[in-house]
Design an enzyme around this catalytic site. Structure first.
Site, PDB file in Angstrom:
ATOM      1  N   ASP A  91     -10.819  13.313  -1.552  1.00  0.00           N
ATOM      2  CA  ASP A  91     -10.455  12.404  -1.889  1.00  0.00           C
ATOM      3  C   ASP A  91     -10.502  12.614  -3.383  1.00  0.00           C
ATOM      4  O   ASP A  91      -9.422  12.108  -4.078  1.00  0.00           O
ATOM      5  CB  ASP A  91     -11.399  11.432  -1.235  1.00  0.00           C
ATOM      6  CG  ASP A  91     -11.243  10.015  -2.306  1.00  0.00           C
ATOM      7  OD1 ASP A  91     -10.923   9.988  -3.213  1.00  0.00           O
ATOM      8  OD2 ASP A  91     -11.856   9.469  -1.086  1.00  0.00           O
ATOM      9  N   CYS A  98      -5.247  12.109  -1.224  1.00  0.00           N
ATOM     10  CA  CYS A  98      -4.567  11.872  -0.102  1.00  0.00           C
ATOM     11  C   CYS A  98      -3.240  11.497  -0.036  1.00  0.00           C
ATOM     12  O   CYS A  98      -1.539  11.562   0.003  1.00  0.00           O
ATOM     13  CB  CYS A  98      -5.014  10.494   1.252  1.00  0.00           C
ATOM     14  SG  CYS A  98      -5.224   9.514   0.678  1.00  0.00           S
ATOM     15  N   TYR A  99      -2.788  10.320  -1.842  1.00  0.00           N
ATOM     16  CA  TYR A  99      -2.646   9.790  -2.211  1.00  0.00           C
ATOM     17  C   TYR A  99      -1.359  10.350  -3.359  1.00  0.00           C
ATOM     18  O   TYR A  99      -0.035  10.122  -3.023  1.00  0.00           O
ATOM     19  CB  TYR A  99      -2.467   8.362  -2.919  1.00  0.00           C
ATOM     20  CG  TYR A  99      -3.520   7.416  -2.155  1.00  0.00           C
ATOM     21  CD1 TYR A  99      -2.853   7.456  -0.728  1.00  0.00           C
ATOM     22  CD2 TYR A  99      -4.309   7.042  -2.868  1.00  0.00           C
ATOM     23  CE1 TYR A  99      -3.617   6.233   0.026  1.00  0.00           C
ATOM     24  CE2 TYR A  99      -5.334   6.001  -1.911  1.00  0.00           C
ATOM     25  CZ  TYR A  99      -4.722   5.913  -0.189  1.00  0.00           C
ATOM     26  OH  TYR A  99      -5.601   4.880   0.127  1.00  0.00           O
ATOM     27  N   LYS A 144      -6.874  -0.092  -7.501  1.00  0.00           N
ATOM     28  CA  LYS A 144      -8.196   0.332  -6.937  1.00  0.00           C
ATOM     29  C   LYS A 144      -7.861   1.775  -7.352  1.00  0.00           C
ATOM     30  O   LYS A 144      -7.428   2.618  -8.005  1.00  0.00           O
ATOM     31  CB  LYS A 144      -7.512   0.730  -5.170  1.00  0.00           C
ATOM     32  CG  LYS A 144      -7.858  -0.570  -4.352  1.00  0.00           C
ATOM     33  CD  LYS A 144      -8.160  -0.780  -2.991  1.00  0.00           C
ATOM     34  CE  LYS A 144     -10.168  -0.762  -2.972  1.00  0.00           C
ATOM     35  NZ  LYS A 144      -9.898  -0.682  -2.040  1.00  0.00           N
ATOM     36  N   ASP A 170      -7.048   8.563  -5.236  1.00  0.00           N
ATOM     37  CA  ASP A 170      -7.647   9.668  -4.454  1.00  0.00           C
ATOM     38  C   ASP A 170      -6.722  10.574  -4.039  1.00  0.00           C
ATOM     39  O   ASP A 170      -5.191  10.450  -3.576  1.00  0.00           O
ATOM     40  CB  ASP A 170      -7.932   8.478  -2.700  1.00  0.00           C
ATOM     41  CG  ASP A 170      -7.747   9.153  -1.425  1.00  0.00           C
ATOM     42  OD1 ASP A 170      -7.694  10.516  -1.327  1.00  0.00           O
ATOM     43  OD2 ASP A 170      -8.212   8.297  -0.656  1.00  0.00           O
ATOM     44  N   ASP A 199     -11.717  17.621   4.404  1.00  0.00           N
ATOM     45  CA  ASP A 199     -11.570  16.840   5.990  1.00  0.00           C
ATOM     46  C   ASP A 199     -10.284  17.139   6.107  1.00  0.00           C
ATOM     47  O   ASP A 199      -9.710  17.572   4.478  1.00  0.00           O
ATOM     48  CB  ASP A 199     -11.506  15.497   6.160  1.00  0.00           C
ATOM     49  CG  ASP A 199     -11.090  14.821   5.350  1.00  0.00           C
ATOM     50  OD1 ASP A 199     -10.703  14.343   5.016  1.00  0.00           O
ATOM     51  OD2 ASP A 199     -11.618  13.645   4.648  1.00  0.00           O
ATOM     52  N   HIS A 229      -7.306  15.386   3.976  1.00  0.00           N
ATOM     53  CA  HIS A 229      -7.117  15.259   2.784  1.00  0.00           C
ATOM     54  C   HIS A 229      -6.728  16.711   2.235  1.00  0.00           C
ATOM     55  O   HIS A 229      -6.285  16.607   1.652  1.00  0.00           O
ATOM     56  CB  HIS A 229      -8.747  14.890   1.833  1.00  0.00           C
ATOM     57  CG  HIS A 229      -8.713  13.544   2.078  1.00  0.00           C
ATOM     58  ND1 HIS A 229     -10.423  12.979   2.664  1.00  0.00           N
ATOM     59  CD2 HIS A 229      -8.661  12.419   1.184  1.00  0.00           C
ATOM     60  CE1 HIS A 229      -9.957  11.366   2.230  1.00  0.00           C
ATOM     61  NE2 HIS A 229      -9.357  11.751   1.412  1.00  0.00           N
ATOM     62  N   HIS A 260       0.713  -1.041  -0.094  1.00  0.00           N
ATOM     63  CA  HIS A 260      -0.035   0.240   0.381  1.00  0.00           C
ATOM     64  C   HIS A 260       1.118   1.491  -0.212  1.00  0.00           C
ATOM     65  O   HIS A 260       1.999   1.174   0.420  1.00  0.00           O
ATOM     66  CB  HIS A 260      -1.117  -0.306   0.978  1.00  0.00           C
ATOM     67  CG  HIS A 260      -1.878   0.934   0.807  1.00  0.00           C
ATOM     68  ND1 HIS A 260      -1.750   2.819   1.320  1.00  0.00           N
ATOM     69  CD2 HIS A 260      -3.167   0.503   1.005  1.00  0.00           C
ATOM     70  CE1 HIS A 260      -2.853   2.991   1.320  1.00  0.00           C
ATOM     71  NE2 HIS A 260      -4.164   1.875   0.473  1.00  0.00           N
ATOM     72  N   ARG A 266      -3.240   1.019  -3.777  1.00  0.00           N
ATOM     73  CA  ARG A 266      -2.638   0.098  -3.914  1.00  0.00           C
ATOM     74  C   ARG A 266      -3.176  -0.387  -5.839  1.00  0.00           C
ATOM     75  O   ARG A 266      -4.083   0.037  -6.185  1.00  0.00           O
ATOM     76  CB  ARG A 266      -2.856  -0.507  -2.931  1.00  0.00           C
ATOM     77  CG  ARG A 266      -4.513  -0.878  -2.834  1.00  0.00           C
ATOM     78  CD  ARG A 266      -5.041  -1.347  -1.274  1.00  0.00           C
ATOM     79  NE  ARG A 266      -6.286  -1.328  -0.352  1.00  0.00           N
ATOM     80  CZ  ARG A 266      -6.637  -2.035   0.023  1.00  0.00           C
ATOM     81  NH1 ARG A 266      -6.537  -3.163   0.156  1.00  0.00           N
ATOM     82  NH2 ARG A 266      -8.051  -1.457   0.292  1.00  0.00           N
TER      83      ARG A 266
HETATM   84  C1  FPP Z   1      -6.559   1.441   3.039  1.00  0.00           C
HETATM   85  O1  FPP Z   1      -7.270   1.800   3.277  1.00  0.00           O
HETATM   86  C2  FPP Z   1      -5.751   2.600   3.679  1.00  0.00           C
HETATM   87  C3  FPP Z   1      -4.506   1.606   4.322  1.00  0.00           C
HETATM   88  C4  FPP Z   1      -3.984   0.349   4.132  1.00  0.00           C
HETATM   89  C5  FPP Z   1      -3.623   2.776   5.020  1.00  0.00           C
HETATM   90  C6  FPP Z   1      -4.361   3.264   5.779  1.00  0.00           C
HETATM   91  C7  FPP Z   1      -2.459   4.255   6.609  1.00  0.00           C
HETATM   92  C8  FPP Z   1      -2.343   5.368   6.049  1.00  0.00           C
HETATM   93  C9  FPP Z   1      -3.348   6.846   5.653  1.00  0.00           C
HETATM   94  C10 FPP Z   1      -1.521   6.301   6.982  1.00  0.00           C
HETATM   95  C11 FPP Z   1      -0.108   5.916   7.657  1.00  0.00           C
HETATM   96  C12 FPP Z   1       0.412   6.720   8.423  1.00  0.00           C
HETATM   97  C13 FPP Z   1       1.132   6.869   9.146  1.00  0.00           C
HETATM   98  C14 FPP Z   1       2.703   7.968   9.583  1.00  0.00           C
HETATM   99  C15 FPP Z   1       0.500   6.560  10.368  1.00  0.00           C
HETATM  100  P1  FPP Z   1      -9.093   1.832   2.167  1.00  0.00           P
HETATM  101  O2  FPP Z   1      -9.033   1.078   1.659  1.00  0.00           O
HETATM  102  O3  FPP Z   1      -9.961   2.773   2.501  1.00  0.00           O
HETATM  103  O4  FPP Z   1      -8.054   2.861   1.195  1.00  0.00           O
HETATM  104  P2  FPP Z   1      -8.119   2.269  -1.406  1.00  0.00           P
HETATM  105  O5  FPP Z   1      -8.946   1.709  -0.930  1.00  0.00           O
HETATM  106  O6  FPP Z   1      -7.450   3.279  -1.356  1.00  0.00           O
HETATM  107  O7  FPP Z   1      -6.603   1.297  -0.512  1.00  0.00           O
HETATM  108  K     K Z   2      -8.922   5.652   0.231  1.00  0.00           K
END
Ligand code: FPP
Ligand code: K
Length: 497
Positions: A404, A360-361, A355, A358, A411, A414, A304, A352
């Site tokens: 996102d 935030c990435y 997917k 977003d 928020d 993001h 991820h 990932r």
């Molecule tokens: C999947 O969410 C998200 C994760 C598996 C990891 C999230 C971790 C962080 C954002 C930051 C960690 C960092 C620190 C410093 C604590 P989802 O399934 O909702 O999103 P997706 O579909 O985009 O993978």
């Molecule tokens: K997400």
């Protein structure tokens, strides 16, 4: 003052990376035919460029090279197999494309025909995020340090002077510091490494002696010692999960506060022969690299993007990225995986494989590039302009704050990480081995050798008004906060062992 330019039918599509004067290259009739055919992928790979595009007209070779294949045709390649995943992707694209091709929020545009950064509205949004919350937000109670961090970092990135929050930050975190060390989410909550990371970054952004002195470093040393595991990794909390976030958060705190690298006498990992916080850590991070080249939370898990940033951040605290990344990671596999996270034609990143994009990435993956570039000595491994377009066109909420994707609410999370990603597209950083002699040779000092190298000189789609401040590539706070803090703690004596 002249009215802001509005996008017209003659303006370039934001999917074209060219400035308004450059001719676009339209797809040929043959290409349309291929894209509608069953064997689209095979036919595309055997077709020649001349078959696919109309004449580029006045575009120079350099401009042509800058326009990537999908940007030229503006039609994504569709896999003929329909799945839940492909349907979600198609639906998402339908929601996003109008924002990339037009201006549904009717925002003022910059000279490239892209919405300007709505700085004033985003500042107002984050100021509100630092205020009171209605009852329904009680479930965010344990994330309070994060709300403070995201908001202060977002405000700082937009050039807002956060000194008015200094006293409140010191007061808030003096209440959530746990009597045995580290920070919880709120008063009375158990210490947690994520809360501790967000608290320490907030405190050092606030800055000043009173802020630094509010942190009990010696107890922090003991708390971090409790988190260190015989495997080399760190748990997030006592009896909590052991993952790469823990390693990055722990090393961030150790480095910024200049806490001894030696484990405290009470650390349980000592019973397994470990003596320092970095023992076994490199190999443990290596084991987090998954078969596809990405980084996962813990050995054996799915890769991820958020964990990629944690892994690269952690390795870059352990030593110069060129050494530590190359020693512990398969860099070409990692670069391959990171590159595949940039979605086309969206331009933003997903977290990932298979997917959705977003905002935030923009940071979790976009922020990996400055580190990778310092380790691989290869610049321009990513499409900064495409990411900028996604952030400015699709990730700004009309009323303020960033999101996102279109249709989602703004928020602080993001907002912070879209802005950090925007910053990464605009600035260049270099790792200068010889820079800070005052810190030379002391423990975990690698993050203090980064230098801001100026605005990125390549193709750009942001205007002067869209520039955000530099963000430290490892700690994701302003450089000033990082250097003032470490300088303050640099000469502090070690603790009685
Ligand atoms: C999947 O969410 C998200 C994760 C598996 C990891 C999230 C971790 C962080 C954002 C930051 C960690 C960092 C620190 C410093 C604590 P989802 O399934 O909702 O999103 P997706 O579909 O985009 O993978
Ligand atoms: K997400």
């Amino acid at each position: 003052m002249a009215a802001s330019p509005r996008r017209t039918s003659r303006s370039p599509s934001p999917l074209s990376s060219s400035p308004p004067t450059t001719a676009e290259q339209p797809p040929s009739a043959r290409l349309e035919e291929i894209l509608n055919s069953e064997n689209c992928i095979e036919e595309l790979s055997s077709a020649s460029e001349d078959d696919l595009y109309e004449d580029m007209g006045t575009a120079t070779l350099e401009e042509q090279a800058n326009i990537t294949y999908l940007e030229k045709v503006r039609i994504p390649i569709h896999d003929s197999l329909t799945t839940e995943t492909s349907e979600a992707q198609n639906e998402t694209l339908e929601i996003i494309l109008p924002y990339l091709e037009g201006n549904p929020n009717d925002l003022p545009l910059n000279i490239f025909g892209i919405p300007e950064l709505q700085r004033k509205k985003h500042i107002a949004f984050l100021q509100q995020a630092l205020g009171d919350y209605p009852g329904a937000f009680a479930l965010l109670d344990a994330s309070r340090p994060w709300l403070v961090y995201w908001s202060l970092q977002g405000l700082s990135a937009m050039g807002y002077d956060i000194s008015e929050y200094q006293d409140r930050v010191i007061h808030t975190f003096s209440l959530v510091q746990h009597p045995s060390g580290g920070y919880g989410g709120g008063f009375g909550q158990l210490p947690h490494l994520a809360a501790t990371y967000a608290a320490v970054l907030s405190i050092i952004m606030a800055g000043g002696t009173a802020a630094y002195e509010s942190i009990d470093r010696e107890k922090m040393w003991h708390f971090l010692g409790e988190m260190k595991q015989p495997s080399g990794g760190f748990t997030m909390a006592a009896q909590g999960e052991e993952d790469i976030r823990g390693a990055y958060c722990a090393l961030t705190v150790l480095s910024l506060l200049h806490i001894p690298l030696e484990l405290p006498p009470s650390a349980p990992a000592r019973a397994h022969g470990l003596t320092t916080f970095t023992d076994n850590l490199g190999p443990w991070i290596s084991a987090c690299q998954s078969f596809d080249g990405g980084m996962s939370a813990a050995p054996g898990n799915e890769a991820h993007g958020a964990y990629a940033f944690c892994a690269l951040g952690c390795l870059s605290i352990m030593g110069p990225p060129k050494q530590t990344l190359n020693a512990h990671l398969d860099m070409s596999a990692l670069i391959h995986w990171l590159s595949a996270r940039q979605c086309s034609p969206e331009g933003g990143y997903n977290g990932r494989t298979n997917k959705l994009v977003d905002g935030c990435y923009s940071h979790w993956v976009g922020g990996c590039w400055p580190i990778v570039e310092a380790a691989a000595s290869t610049p321009n491994l990513w499409n900064r302009a495409a990411l900028t377009r996604y952030i400015l066109s699709a990730a700004q909420f009309k009323k303020g704050g960033l999101i996102d994707k279109p249709g989602k609410r703004a928020d602080a999370y993001h907002t912070c990480y879209n802005l950090a990603g925007l910053s990464a597209t605009q600035h260049t950083y270099t790792y200068e081995e010889t820079m800070l002699e005052e810190l030379g040779g002391s423990e975990l000092d690698a993050p203090y050798y980064w230098k801001v190298h100026g605005l990125h000189g390549g193709e750009r789609v942001w205007g002067d008004g869209d520039v955000v401040d530099e963000v430290h590539p490892i700690f994701v706070v302003p450089f000033r906060a990082v250097h003032d803090c470490r300088r303050y703690f640099e000469d502090m004596k070690s603790f009685d062992r």
